[in-house]
Every structure is written in C-alpha cells, then in structure tokens.
Design an enzyme around this catalytic site. Sequence first.
Site, PDB file in Angstrom:
ATOM      1  N   HIS A 256       1.013   5.106   1.186  1.00 34.56           N
ATOM      2  CA  HIS A 256       0.407   6.145   2.024  1.00 34.56           C
ATOM      3  C   HIS A 256       0.408   7.461   1.248  1.00 34.56           C
ATOM      4  CE1 HIS A 256       0.571   4.103   6.062  1.00 34.56           C
ATOM      5  NE2 HIS A 256       1.462   3.365   5.409  1.00 34.56           N
TER       6      HIS A 256
ATOM      7  N   HIS B 121       0.842  -1.197   0.000  1.00 40.86           N
ATOM      8  CA  HIS B 121       0.000   0.000   0.000  1.00 40.86           C
ATOM      9  C   HIS B 121       0.876   1.247   0.000  1.00 40.86           C
ATOM     10  CE1 HIS B 121       0.705  -1.291   4.138  1.00 40.86           C
ATOM     11  NE2 HIS B 121       0.682  -0.018   4.495  1.00 40.86           N
TER      12      HIS B 121
END
Length: 134
Positions: free
Chosen positions: A100, A98
Amino acid sequence: METLFTKIRDGKIPSKKIWSDELCYSILDINPVNKGHALVISNEPYRNIGECPDATLSHMILVAKKIEAKMREAFGCDGSNIMINNDPASGQEVPHLHIHVIPRYDNDGKGFKLAHCEYSEGEMDKVRALLETR
Ligand code: AMP
C-alpha cells in the site's frame, strides 16, 4: 493460482493502472484511505513477502518509492504510509502480495495506531536473542 490481482493484471477486471513492468504493476485502490492511495502488486501471486523472491521484493519497494515521490509532487502530501499486510493475521484481505502507498496529510484525521503490549522483566533480552539475525 488465480487471484483478484492476477485478474486485474490480465485485464479481466478493470482498474486504474499507474505502473506496469515485468515484475509488478500498480493500480489505484478502489477504496482509498486518501485519494491516490495506490497498490504495488507482484505480477506473480506470491501470498506474502516470504514467498516473494528478493529481487522482486526489492524492485517493488523501489517502485513504491517512485510512486510516493510522484504523490508528493502531484498532491503536495506531507507524508505517506508504505505498508504490507502480510498474511491474514495482519489484516491482509487479498492473498496476493501488495504494498500500500497511501498519501497522508498533516491532521488528515485518518489515524494509524496499533494497540501495544508490554514486556515482563527480562523478557526483552530473551526476545532480542530470538530475533538476532546475522
Ligand atoms: P489488504 O487488506 O492489504 O489485502 O488490501 C487489499 C486492498 O485491495 C484493499 O485496500 C482494497 O480496497 C483493495 N481492492 C480490493 N478490490 C480492488 C479492486 N477491484 N481494485 C482496486 N483495489 C481493490
């Protein structure tokens, strides 16, 4: 493999989704650094950037770029941190790739500083040779 983020992808855990397509999706981080802190998450549970196909990774960074632009428009933020914690050694807590996207403001007091180390005499040349990439 099921992860926290595949469960969120599949709607088994609620989330605030702001993007979704065939390669990735994006949600608001439940524990934001600043309001609007978002995560761009691969649909498939790649653990790190090395496992992620180039086309997916490239696509994810472009989605992060779009979301970052939207943050500037929506909140008038002054900057952002766009970052990947890549494996547990770097602080990654959820082992599913992922990015940020964190809105930042001048003097928001959140800080961002990693401790430095030092090269010995001549060591930087050796490290450069080890990392030279064609
Ligand atoms: P990392 O440390 O890079 O693995 O980041 C994981 C991020 O996931 C953290 O910033 C958490 O706040 C966030 N997070 C954990 N659980 C949830 C959840 N259920 N919904 C949204 N974000 C979450």
